[in-house]
Structure formats: C-alpha cells, structure tokens
Design an enzyme around this catalytic site. Structure first.
Site, PDB file in Angstrom:
ATOM      1  N   LYS A  88       3.821   1.718  -1.451  1.00 14.12           N
ATOM      2  CA  LYS A  88       4.331   1.984  -2.800  1.00 14.12           C
ATOM      3  C   LYS A  88       3.225   2.541  -3.691  1.00 14.12           C
ATOM      4  CE  LYS A  88       8.040  -1.417  -3.360  1.00 14.12           C
ATOM      5  NZ  LYS A  88       8.489  -2.597  -4.108  1.00 14.12           N
TER       6      LYS A  88
ATOM      7  N   ARG B 104      13.678   5.063  -4.714  1.00 19.46           N
ATOM      8  CA  ARG B 104      12.371   4.742  -5.303  1.00 19.46           C
ATOM      9  C   ARG B 104      11.700   6.029  -5.801  1.00 19.46           C
ATOM     10  NH1 ARG B 104      11.641   0.526  -2.995  1.00 19.46           N
ATOM     11  NH2 ARG B 104      11.884   1.506  -0.980  1.00 19.46           N
TER      12      ARG B 104
ATOM     13  N   ALA C 214       0.830  -1.216   0.000  1.00 20.07           N
ATOM     14  CA  ALA C 214       0.000   0.000   0.000  1.00 20.07           C
ATOM     15  C   ALA C 214       0.865   1.267   0.000  1.00 20.07           C
ATOM     16  CB  ALA C 214      -0.920  -0.010   1.214  1.00 20.07           C
TER      17      ALA C 214
ATOM     18  N   ASP D 297      12.064  -2.614  -8.837  1.00 16.48           N
ATOM     19  CA  ASP D 297      12.879  -3.564  -8.095  1.00 16.48           C
ATOM     20  C   ASP D 297      14.020  -2.773  -7.484  1.00 16.48           C
ATOM     21  OD1 ASP D 297      13.386  -6.233  -7.223  1.00 16.48           O
ATOM     22  OD2 ASP D 297      15.156  -6.244  -8.524  1.00 16.48           O
ATOM     23  N   SER D 298      14.348  -3.079  -6.235  1.00 20.62           N
ATOM     24  CA  SER D 298      15.329  -2.249  -5.547  1.00 20.62           C
ATOM     25  C   SER D 298      16.205  -3.082  -4.634  1.00 20.62           C
ATOM     26  CB  SER D 298      14.608  -1.178  -4.732  1.00 20.62           C
ATOM     27  OG  SER D 298      13.777  -1.796  -3.771  1.00 20.62           O
TER      28      SER D 298
HETATM   29  P1  IMP Z   1      11.847  -4.788  -3.208  1.00 20.63           P
HETATM   30  O1  IMP Z   1      12.335  -4.006  -4.365  1.00 20.63           O
HETATM   31  O2  IMP Z   1      10.655  -4.173  -2.556  1.00 20.63           O
HETATM   32  O3  IMP Z   1      11.704  -6.244  -3.540  1.00 20.63           O
HETATM   33  O4  IMP Z   1      12.995  -4.700  -2.082  1.00 20.63           O
HETATM   34  C1  IMP Z   1      14.162  -5.471  -2.140  1.00 20.63           C
HETATM   35  C2  IMP Z   1      14.931  -5.441  -0.838  1.00 20.63           C
HETATM   36  O5  IMP Z   1      15.916  -4.414  -0.912  1.00 20.63           O
HETATM   37  C3  IMP Z   1      14.143  -5.168   0.429  1.00 20.63           C
HETATM   38  O6  IMP Z   1      13.635  -6.335   0.991  1.00 20.63           O
HETATM   39  C4  IMP Z   1      15.207  -4.549   1.330  1.00 20.63           C
HETATM   40  O7  IMP Z   1      15.991  -5.550   1.917  1.00 20.63           O
HETATM   41  C5  IMP Z   1      16.071  -3.784   0.337  1.00 20.63           C
HETATM   42  N1  IMP Z   1      15.576  -2.395   0.186  1.00 20.63           N
HETATM   43  C6  IMP Z   1      15.032  -1.833  -0.934  1.00 20.63           C
HETATM   44  N2  IMP Z   1      14.698  -0.555  -0.709  1.00 20.63           N
HETATM   45  C7  IMP Z   1      15.024  -0.311   0.575  1.00 20.63           C
HETATM   46  C8  IMP Z   1      14.897   0.853   1.397  1.00 20.63           C
HETATM   47  O8  IMP Z   1      14.383   1.914   1.008  1.00 20.63           O
HETATM   48  N3  IMP Z   1      15.328   0.710   2.669  1.00 20.63           N
HETATM   49  C9  IMP Z   1      15.863  -0.426   3.153  1.00 20.63           C
HETATM   50  N4  IMP Z   1      15.993  -1.527   2.445  1.00 20.63           N
HETATM   51  C10 IMP Z   1      15.587  -1.478   1.148  1.00 20.63           C
END
Ligand code: IMP
Length: 196
Positions: free
Chosen positions: A12, A179, A10, A67-68
């Site tokens: 995002k 992001r 929610a 994806d991050s």
């Molecule tokens: P996803 O892109 O939501 O799948 O995130 C991938 C993973 O990267 C997360 O589970 C965190 O471990 C790490 N991550 C991504 N963005 C952040 C952030 O803004 N803060 C802390 N960890 C992050």
C-alpha cells in the site's frame, strides 16, 4: 512534505508513493508509539477517517488512511466493513471466502453482482479532513481461480473481464482497483489542501 500512511503494508505504501509523487510518504513503522487503531466504524468512510485522524494526532503530520472491502448485492452490501473478519477470525482469507460462497450457493449466477469499495481519507493535525471512495464493480464466481492478490480476489470478476482479480497481474489490478481509484481521487485533494 511528509505524509504518514496509516498502514504497515509495504504494498500500500508503494502504491500511494506512485500516486502521490512529490510527497514523502512514510508508513506507521516510523511511529512505533502509535499502536493498533480499532476499526469501530460501520462504514468504510468512518473507518478511514478514524484511522487518519488518530495517526495525524499521534504523528503531528498529515495522515492518509484507507478502509476497503467486498460488498455483495444479495447480501445487502455485506461483508462490507466486516470483510476481513467475516468468518469470525480477522484475516482468515480462506475461511472468509468459503463462508461467502456457502451463503450464496442457492443464488442464481445472474444475481451475483458485487463490488470492491475503498474509502481513502486525509486528516491534518489541525483536525481538518477529507474522505473519498473508489469502487470496482463486478460479480462473484463460485469456483476460486488465480493465485495473485489476496482476500476475495479468487472469486471476484471485474465488469468487462472474464478473469478474476487473482488472475490479473498486479499492474493490471492496480490500474482498475478500488484502492487505486480512491487514492487517485484523493491525490488532487491532498495537493490542494497541503499547498494552501
Ligand atoms: P483492509 O482495508 O486492508 O483492512 O481490507 C479489508 C478486507 O477486505 C481484506 O482483508 C479483504 O478481505 C477485503 N479486500 C479489500 N480489498 C481487497 C482486494 O483488493 N482484493 C481482495 N479482497 C480485498
């Protein structure tokens, strides 16, 4: 114009709604037939694109996906796309953070450079797509601090800050986050592509 964001998170959805005002942003909960999409890519861009394409195909609508992860310089950019499952189990934030700190325990403080990265992709049902990346540069600290955020936030200090991203308010983090930057860079592309 409706755009599907490839997430059930929610937070995002709310963030993309703020950045892409004027579009009707909906989450995956409106499309229960679209199941889990395996993140089989080896780069953030690949994963964002494969999720956006899968959702655009499944929903028959334009789709945005992201994806991050955290990239640590001395680990050659790892955990990278493996950030969510670095310690083996998907989403165990505490174990991931502890393993990372153990891995860099002998590394001098001035060599703890790192950045958060986020790829944001737009895919159309026609198969056309675009992808952009947003980055938040900073460094790792050895002692976790702060209770906001998630994941690696308690051990990440952005460039020009002394506080970790877990000590920033959600608004402060939104304003500089990888992001926010990726979605912000994608917004004009979405407007251009969907207006034409
Ligand atoms: P996803 O892109 O939501 O799948 O995130 C991938 C993973 O990267 C997360 O589970 C965190 O471990 C790490 N991550 C991504 N963005 C952040 C952030 O803004 N803060 C802390 N960890 C992050």
């Amino acid at each position: 114009m409706k755009i599907v964001l490839a997430t059930r998170n929610a937070g995002k959805i709310a963030e993309l709604r703020r950045i892409l005002s004027g579009f009707d942003i909906v989450g995956l909960e409106e499309f229960p037939s679209i199941g889990e999409i395996a993140e089989t890519g080896v780069t953030f861009e690949e994963n964002a694109l494969l999720k956006a394409h899968a959702v655009a195909r499944g929903a028959g609508l334009p789709a945005v996906a992201d994806d991050s992860g955290l990239c640590v310089d001395v680990l050659n950019g790892m955990p990278g796309v493996f950030s969510a499952r670095w310690a083996g189990r998907h989403g165990d934030d505490q174990a991931n953070l502890e393993l990372l700190l153990a891995q860099v325990s002998d590394v001098p403080d001035d060599k703890l450079g790192a950045h958060f990265a986020c790829a944001a992709a737009l895919a159309l049902p026609s198969g056309e797509s675009r992808v952009v990346e947003g980055v938040l540069p900073g460094r790792i600290v050895r002692t976790p601090r702060g209770t906001n955020g998630f994941g690696y936030d308690p051990i990440f200090v952005p460039e020009g800050e002394e506080r970790t991203t877990a000590e920033l308010s959600p608004e402060e983090k939104d304003a500089i986050s990888h992001r926010g930057r990726a979605f912000g860079a994608l917004a004009p592309i979405v407007r251009d592509l969907l207006a034409s």
